[in-house]
Design an enzyme around this catalytic site. Structure first.
Site, PDB file in Angstrom:
ATOM      1  N   GLU A 191      -0.321   6.025   7.203  1.00  0.00           N
ATOM      2  CA  GLU A 191      -1.175   7.174   6.879  1.00  0.00           C
ATOM      3  C   GLU A 191      -0.879   7.592   5.438  1.00  0.00           C
ATOM      4  O   GLU A 191       0.288   7.672   5.037  1.00  0.00           O
ATOM      5  CB  GLU A 191      -0.891   8.328   7.841  1.00  0.00           C
ATOM      6  CG  GLU A 191      -1.436   9.682   7.446  1.00  0.00           C
ATOM      7  CD  GLU A 191      -2.952   9.719   7.355  1.00  0.00           C
ATOM      8  OE1 GLU A 191      -3.463  10.280   6.375  1.00  0.00           O
ATOM      9  OE2 GLU A 191      -3.608   9.180   8.265  1.00  0.00           O
ATOM     10  N   GLN A 212      -6.830  16.771  15.877  1.00  0.00           N
ATOM     11  CA  GLN A 212      -8.086  16.874  16.623  1.00  0.00           C
ATOM     12  C   GLN A 212      -8.332  18.320  17.055  1.00  0.00           C
ATOM     13  O   GLN A 212      -7.412  19.025  17.477  1.00  0.00           O
ATOM     14  CB  GLN A 212      -8.051  15.967  17.857  1.00  0.00           C
ATOM     15  CG  GLN A 212      -7.955  14.484  17.543  1.00  0.00           C
ATOM     16  CD  GLN A 212      -9.253  13.900  17.024  1.00  0.00           C
ATOM     17  OE1 GLN A 212     -10.220  14.611  16.793  1.00  0.00           O
ATOM     18  NE2 GLN A 212      -9.277  12.596  16.826  1.00  0.00           N
ATOM     19  N   CYS A 255     -26.568  31.203  12.513  1.00  0.00           N
ATOM     20  CA  CYS A 255     -25.632  30.077  12.450  1.00  0.00           C
ATOM     21  C   CYS A 255     -26.235  28.942  13.263  1.00  0.00           C
ATOM     22  O   CYS A 255     -26.521  29.116  14.451  1.00  0.00           O
ATOM     23  CB  CYS A 255     -24.256  30.456  13.003  1.00  0.00           C
ATOM     24  SG  CYS A 255     -23.093  29.052  13.025  1.00  0.00           S
ATOM     25  N   ASN A 268      -8.247   4.123  12.995  1.00  0.00           N
ATOM     26  CA  ASN A 268      -8.891   5.419  13.247  1.00  0.00           C
ATOM     27  C   ASN A 268      -9.253   6.038  11.897  1.00  0.00           C
ATOM     28  O   ASN A 268      -8.656   7.029  11.468  1.00  0.00           O
ATOM     29  CB  ASN A 268      -7.937   6.324  14.045  1.00  0.00           C
ATOM     30  CG  ASN A 268      -8.559   7.668  14.368  1.00  0.00           C
ATOM     31  OD1 ASN A 268      -9.772   7.788  14.513  1.00  0.00           O
ATOM     32  ND2 ASN A 268      -7.734   8.692  14.471  1.00  0.00           N
ATOM     33  N   CYS A 274     -14.974   8.650  14.500  1.00  0.00           N
ATOM     34  CA  CYS A 274     -15.710   9.912  14.609  1.00  0.00           C
ATOM     35  C   CYS A 274     -17.096   9.787  13.988  1.00  0.00           C
ATOM     36  O   CYS A 274     -17.849  10.759  13.954  1.00  0.00           O
ATOM     37  CB  CYS A 274     -14.932  11.048  13.956  1.00  0.00           C
ATOM     38  SG  CYS A 274     -14.658  10.823  12.186  1.00  0.00           S
ATOM     39  N   CYS A 278     -17.241  33.793  18.006  1.00  0.00           N
ATOM     40  CA  CYS A 278     -17.877  32.490  18.235  1.00  0.00           C
ATOM     41  C   CYS A 278     -17.418  31.923  19.578  1.00  0.00           C
ATOM     42  O   CYS A 278     -16.214  31.844  19.856  1.00  0.00           O
ATOM     43  CB  CYS A 278     -17.509  31.526  17.109  1.00  0.00           C
ATOM     44  SG  CYS A 278     -18.022  29.824  17.417  1.00  0.00           S
ATOM     45  N   CYS A 293     -25.348  31.547  22.674  1.00  0.00           N
ATOM     46  CA  CYS A 293     -24.734  31.956  21.409  1.00  0.00           C
ATOM     47  C   CYS A 293     -25.691  32.881  20.677  1.00  0.00           C
ATOM     48  O   CYS A 293     -26.788  32.469  20.280  1.00  0.00           O
ATOM     49  CB  CYS A 293     -24.400  30.737  20.553  1.00  0.00           C
ATOM     50  SG  CYS A 293     -23.764  31.175  18.917  1.00  0.00           S
ATOM     51  N   CYS A 308     -24.024  24.511  15.622  1.00  0.00           N
ATOM     52  CA  CYS A 308     -24.159  23.877  16.940  1.00  0.00           C
ATOM     53  C   CYS A 308     -25.652  23.751  17.246  1.00  0.00           C
ATOM     54  O   CYS A 308     -26.204  24.488  18.068  1.00  0.00           O
ATOM     55  CB  CYS A 308     -23.453  24.706  18.009  1.00  0.00           C
ATOM     56  SG  CYS A 308     -21.693  24.911  17.719  1.00  0.00           S
TER      57      CYS A 308
END
EC number: 2.1.1.189
Length: 375
Positions: free
Chosen positions: A262, A212, A11, A307, A334, A87, A3, A14
Site C-alpha cells: 500500500e 470501508q 441533497c 483492490n 468499487c 442524515c 429522506c 442518494c
C-alpha cells in the site's frame, strides 16, 4: 428510505432513495450482469445486501454558516448551507454527536471557513465511528493553527458530553482549494487510532487511512474473500492496494503467507499494528506503490489479490500481472466499469466467479469481488 433532504431536492447524493430497496438491488444486479458477464459461463453468486438506513460509519461534513450559527453539511444546488446532522445514513449516535458539534462550535466561537471570502478557520468535520465499540474518532480540518486554542479550551465540555470520543485531532489544511486534508495532523488525545473488529479480526483505523464506510457489508466482503482464498489454499499471496490490511489480515493463515502492499504509510502502520495484535508471523506489509512493487519482482505467488482505487489497475500493472502469471487473481473493485476494462487487458485470465456487495445503497455504485484463473 424516507429522506426529507431528497424530497426537498436539497441533497441528491442518494439519487435512488425514492426506489424501494429491493427494487434497487434487482436493478443493480441486472446492470452488473450485463456489464461484467453478459455471455460468459461464470458462477454468479447472490448479492450481499445492506441495511437501507443507519449503515454508514463515517461522516464528512463541510463547516458552513458563521461563528454564531455554524452548519455541518453541504451547500445545496442553490448554494445555500444545508445541515445534514440528521442524515438517515448515519446511526443515531453519530447524528447526536454531529448535532451537538454544531452547537459546540457556536459556543466555542470558531469561525467556519468561507471559501468565497477566503476567511475563517474551520473547514471540515470528519467523524468515524467504530461499529464494534461505538467509539468515535473526531477530526477538525482547519486553515491554520489559530483554531487550536479555542478547540483545546472547549474540549473538556465536549469529552464530558460524549465520553465515547476516543481520538481527537486537528488537521491543518492551509491551501485555498478543494482538498479535504493537509499533511499536518495534531493529536489532542493520547490515543491516536480507533479499533474496529471485523469477524474477530482487529482493524486499526488511523486518521488518514482509508476504511470501508459500510462496516456490516465490509465484514461480509472480507469473510467471503477469506473463504475463496482458503478454497485455493495458496502457500503465498500478495494483497496489492491493501489499505489498512482488511483482506490480508483475513486471508493470512499458518499455511498461507501474505504480503500486503500500500502506498500510504499511515495505512501500513495501521495494518502492521493489527498484525501484531493478532500475533501473525507470516504476514508482512510495505509502504510501496503496487505497480513499482510488482515490477521489481521476478515471479508472483499462486494468488494475487488486488483492490485498486476507482481508477482501476491501469495498463502498467495489468501488463505486469500478465507477465508474472499468477495462477489466480482475486479482484475487489468499487468501480465495476474500470474492473471490466482491466480484466479485458488480463487476456490470459478467465473469470470464474462473481459476487457483488451493496456497500453503497441508494446509488449506482457497488463493490464487486471477482475470481480469475489463468487459462
Amino acid at each position: 428510505m424516507q429522506c426529507e433532504f431528497f424530497i426537498q431536492k436539497r441533497c441528491t447524493s442518494c439519487h435512488l432513495c425514492a426506489q424501494p430497496y429491493s427494487e434497487q438491488v434487482t436493478n443493480k444486479d441486472q446492470q452488473l450482469r450485463e456489464l461484467i458477464a453478459p455471455a460468459t459461463d461464470v458462477q454468479w453468486l447472490p448479492p450481499v445486501t445492506s441495511a437501507d438506513t443507519a449503515f454508514r460509519n463515517k461522516a464528512k461534513m463541510v463547516v458552513l454558516g458563521a461563528a454564531h450559527a455554524p452548519i455541518l453539511g453541504i451547500e445545496d444546488a442553490q448554494g445555500q448551507p444545508l445541515s445534514l446532522v440528521t442524515c438517515p445514513l448515519y446511526p443515531q449516535p453519530m447524528q447526536e454527536l454531529l448535532a451537538y458539534l454544531e452547537n459546540w462550535i457556536r459556543i466555542a466561537g470558531i469561525p467556519p471557513y468561507n471559501k468565497l471570502k477566503k476567511k475563517g478557520e474551520l473547514k471540515f468535520i470528519l467523524l468515524t465511528r467504530s461499529e464494534n465499540s461505538g467509539q468515535f474518532m473526531l477530526r477538525f480540518v482547519a486553515r491554520s493553527h489559530a483554531v487550536l486554542e479555542r478547540i483545546e479550551r472547549n474540549l473538556p465540555t465536549l469529552i464530558a458530553a460524549f465520553p465515547m470520543i476516543e481520538v481527537i485531532s486537528v488537521n491543518i489544511q492551509p491551501v485555498h482549494m478543494a482538498r479535504l486534508e493537509g499533511e499536518e495532523e495534531i493529536f489532542l488525545t493520547e490515543t491516536q487510532s480507533l479499533l474496529e473488529h471485523f469477524n474477530d479480526v482487529p482493524m486499526v483505523i488511523r486518521p488518514k487511512s482509508f476504511f470501508q464506510t459500510n462496516p456490516k457489508v465490509a465484514e461480509q466482503l472480507y469473510a467471503t474473500a477469506r473463504t475463496w482464498v482458503r478454497e485455493i489454499a495458496p502457500t503465498q499471496m500478495w494483497d496489492l492496494f491493501c489499505g489498512v490490511g482488511g483482506f490480508a489480515l483475513h486471508c493470512a493463515a499458518p499455511d498461507t503467507a501474505v504480503t500486503g502492499i500500500e502506498i500510504e504509510p499511515e495505512a501500513i502502520a495501521s495494518a502492521q499494528r493489527s498484525a501484531q495484535m493478532m500475533g501473525i508471523d507470516n504476514l508482512s506489509f510495505a509502504a510501496l506503490d503496487s505497480a513499482k512493487f510488482s515490477q521489481s519482482q521476478m515471479s508472483a505467488p499462486e494468488l494475487v489479490l488486488v483492490n485498486p482505487p476507482r481508477r482501476g489497475l491501469g495498463s502498467e500493472l495489468t501488463a505486469q500481472l500478465e507477465a508474472l502469471a499468477p495462477k489466480y487473481i482475486l479482484y475487489s473493485s468499487c468501480n465495476p466499469q474500470t474492473m471490466v476494462k482491466d480484466i479485458a487487458e488480463l487476456s490470459s485470465y478467465q473469470m470464474i466467479r462473481v459476487q457483488w456487495f451493496d456497500m453503497f445503497p441508494h446509488t449506482d455504485h457497488a463493490e464487486v469481488l471477482t475470481l480469475l484463473v489463468r487459462k
